[in-house]
Design a protein around this motif. Structure first.
Motif, PDB file in Angstrom:
ATOM      1  N   ALA A 214     -17.455  20.537  -5.262  1.00 59.17           N
ATOM      2  CA  ALA A 214     -18.120  21.437  -4.307  1.00 59.17           C
ATOM      3  C   ALA A 214     -19.080  20.668  -3.626  1.00 59.17           C
ATOM      4  O   ALA A 214     -19.480  20.766  -2.591  1.00 59.17           O
ATOM      5  N   LEU A 215     -19.608  19.627  -4.338  1.00 57.49           N
ATOM      6  CA  LEU A 215     -20.624  18.790  -3.622  1.00 57.49           C
ATOM      7  C   LEU A 215     -19.926  17.862  -2.315  1.00 57.49           C
ATOM      8  O   LEU A 215     -20.503  17.763  -1.301  1.00 57.49           O
ATOM      9  N   SER A 216     -18.800  17.538  -2.565  1.00 53.23           N
ATOM     10  CA  SER A 216     -17.911  16.683  -1.516  1.00 53.23           C
ATOM     11  C   SER A 216     -17.729  17.646  -0.338  1.00 53.23           C
ATOM     12  O   SER A 216     -17.846  17.376   0.700  1.00 53.23           O
ATOM     13  N   SER A 217     -17.475  19.164  -0.526  1.00 49.97           N
ATOM     14  CA  SER A 217     -17.286  20.027   0.400  1.00 49.97           C
ATOM     15  C   SER A 217     -18.616  20.037   1.405  1.00 49.97           C
ATOM     16  O   SER A 217     -18.607  20.043   2.502  1.00 49.97           O
ATOM     17  N   LEU A 218     -19.912  20.280   0.576  1.00 50.02           N
ATOM     18  CA  LEU A 218     -21.001  20.320   1.096  1.00 50.02           C
ATOM     19  C   LEU A 218     -21.416  19.134   2.037  1.00 50.02           C
ATOM     20  O   LEU A 218     -22.012  19.295   3.008  1.00 50.02           O
ATOM     21  N   GLY A 219     -20.947  17.885   1.611  1.00 55.83           N
ATOM     22  CA  GLY A 219     -21.070  16.710   2.489  1.00 55.83           C
ATOM     23  C   GLY A 219     -20.164  16.657   3.597  1.00 55.83           C
ATOM     24  O   GLY A 219     -20.392  15.590   4.490  1.00 55.83           O
ATOM     25  N   ASN A 220     -19.005  17.213   3.618  1.00 59.17           N
ATOM     26  CA  ASN A 220     -17.970  16.538   4.576  1.00 59.17           C
ATOM     27  C   ASN A 220     -17.503  18.054   5.291  1.00 59.17           C
ATOM     28  O   ASN A 220     -16.886  17.669   6.612  1.00 59.17           O
ATOM     29  N   ASN A 262     -24.087  15.460   5.976  1.00 58.17           N
ATOM     30  CA  ASN A 262     -22.919  16.128   6.631  1.00 58.17           C
ATOM     31  C   ASN A 262     -23.455  15.959   7.962  1.00 58.17           C
ATOM     32  O   ASN A 262     -24.165  16.111   8.891  1.00 58.17           O
ATOM     33  N   PRO A 263     -22.366  15.299   8.612  1.00 58.30           N
ATOM     34  CA  PRO A 263     -22.577  14.721  10.164  1.00 58.30           C
ATOM     35  C   PRO A 263     -22.198  15.971  10.984  1.00 58.30           C
ATOM     36  O   PRO A 263     -22.444  15.827  12.069  1.00 58.30           O
TER      37      PRO A 263
END
Length: 450
Positions: A214-220, A262-263
């Motif tokens: 979930a954290l990876s999804s929010l960041g990418n 998140n870019p």
């Protein structure tokens, strides 16, 4: 003809540059123009024409038209900083007529409209049109209309609505101009992320894997911009209700870190909502409860300080008042003797994260007064004393120039000046450090450039 002239490319189109340029030159009184000069001029003219046409085609396409008009050419001239043409109106189509001058010689000309001079002379002069200009402002941000001069005030809107409905009529409800509607997919995504982040099984391996995903999804992941205010509200609510639970606070800081990193997210409009959350965990009176280890409490403050550094570094150019406002908040917490050791630690960590210039201007000028009160305050535990000593030394180390590898021996006068400036409490901390001479030299050097 010379060999140099023969190497010049004749033309990129079907027109004859040699004849055209020579005809124009002769009309201007220039005779016997060399061929290489006419060809070079023709190639430059042809390049300029192509440049103008490329810009004009952009205006045509953005206007969703398939016919190029003189107005497009005028706009292209304006973009290219060239004086536009006058006398051509794009309200009517341009018609070309064909005239045969001789065998194989065709002349195209624009058909002139016959006008009545007497009617034109007696017509009143038209009004001078106003220059078209553009400006930008936030009409609404996620359904909330900001209070700026370009937008009407809520009281004015209500009064106008009441006045239109007649006297004695109940106040009309004003609906927001923009309705924030989420797609079903985004709603499901938000519910799923929130459910994963709020599961109370921190020791379960499967739950840990889901939280990391979930954290990876929010960041990418892209396409999450509409959910930003909802995630910020979720984080704010979790922090408010779990100030004693360091595990939840650490997870919420990770969520903020991923959203800020998140870019694909344009998060600038929400910085004013993110900063209170970071500052709450940085200089809050108490983070965690009595059963939480002191180490975990200080780790939360370190995490918040790193996020503060990230925000101020990345968005200070966009918000020019961001750094001054944060600095004032941290200075108040730093100089308040009634605050807890954790608050002082967080304030010093935040000021250090703001950069060496803030340390030089704010921390150094107040360090002596602060150390005289805070370092000798009753009730300080050994862990609190060690943490405060560490953050003070880190602030002073941020002033050391990394390019200077060796320094001259510190004289007795320099040590006395250093003690008078920072106080005996801080001088004792610095003396016990392995790089004490570098710290003393950096502090003394920083005072030479107020």
């Amino acid at each position: 003809m010379s060999s140099t002239a023969s190497q010049v490319k004749y033309s990129y189109s079907l027109w004859s540059p040699s004849d055209t340029v020579k005809d124009v030159a002769e009309s201007l009184g220039i005779s016997n123009l060399p061929d290489e000069v006419s060809k070079s001029l023709a190639m430059d003219i042809e390049y300029r024409i192509n440049e103008v046409l490329e810009e004009a085609k952009k205006f045509m396409k953005h206007s969703r038209r398939s016919v190029l008009t003189p107005l497009d050419i005028s706009h292209a001239f304006r973009v290219l900083n060239v004086e536009p043409l006058y006398g051509y109106d794009s309200n009517r189509p341009v018609k070309f007529r064909e005239a045969i001058l001789g065998p194989g010689q065709t002349l195209y000309y624009i058909e002139d409209e016959e006008v009545d001079f007497e009617r034109i002379i007696n017509m009143p002069l038209p009004k001078v049109p106003r220059e078209v200009n553009f400006t930008a402002h936030w009409l609404a941000i996620e359904g909330v209309q900001p209070s700026i001069p370009q937008n009407p005030l809520l009281s004015e809107t209500r009064s106008s609505a009441t006045g239109q409905s007649g006297a004695g009529v109940a106040e009309v409800e004003v609906k927001p101009l923009v309705k924030h509607a989420l797609s079903k997919e985004l709603q499901l995504y938000f519910d799923r992320i929130v459910a994963v982040l709020t599961e109370n099984t921190p020791d379960d391996e499967a739950s840990a894997i889901m939280r990391n995903a979930a954290l990876s999804s929010l960041g990418n992941d892209p396409g999450l911009h509409q959910l930003i205010p909802y995630f910020i509200q979720f984080v704010a609510e979790k922090i408010r209700l779990n100030l004693k639970n360091t595990a939840v606070l650490d997870l919420m800081l990770q969520v903020l870190h991923r959203l800020l990193s998140n870019p694909t997210i344009f998060i600038e409009p929400y910085i004013h909502s993110v900063m209170p959350l970071i500052l709450t965990l940085l200089v809050g009176k108490r983070v965690g409860d009595s059963q939480t280890s002191t180490k975990e409490q200080y780790q939360i403050r370190d995490f918040a300080a790193s996020l503060l550094n990230h925000v101020c570094t990345k968005y200070s150019d966009t918000y020019h008042t961001l750094k001054p406002r944060v600095t004032r908040t941290l200075l108040k917490a730093f100089m308040n003797p009634n605050k807890s050791p954790g608050t002082h630690y967080g304030a010093l960590s935040g000021l250090r994260a703001m950069g060496p210039e803030v340390v030089r201007m704010i921390v150094l000028s107040n360090l002596k007064d602060w150390s005289a009160i805070s370092c000798s305050a009753p009730g300080l535990s050994e862990e609190d004393q060690r943490r405060l000593a560490t953050v003070v030394l880190d602030c002073l180390r941020s002033l050391i120039d990394p390019e200077i590898s060796t320094i001259d021996e510190i004289s007795t006068e320099d040590r006395k000046s250093f003690t008078d400036f920072v106080g005996p409490e801080v001088e004792k901390l610095v003396t016990e450090a392995a790089d004490s001479e570098k710290i003393i030299k950096a502090v003394l050097e920083s005072q030479k450039f107020p």
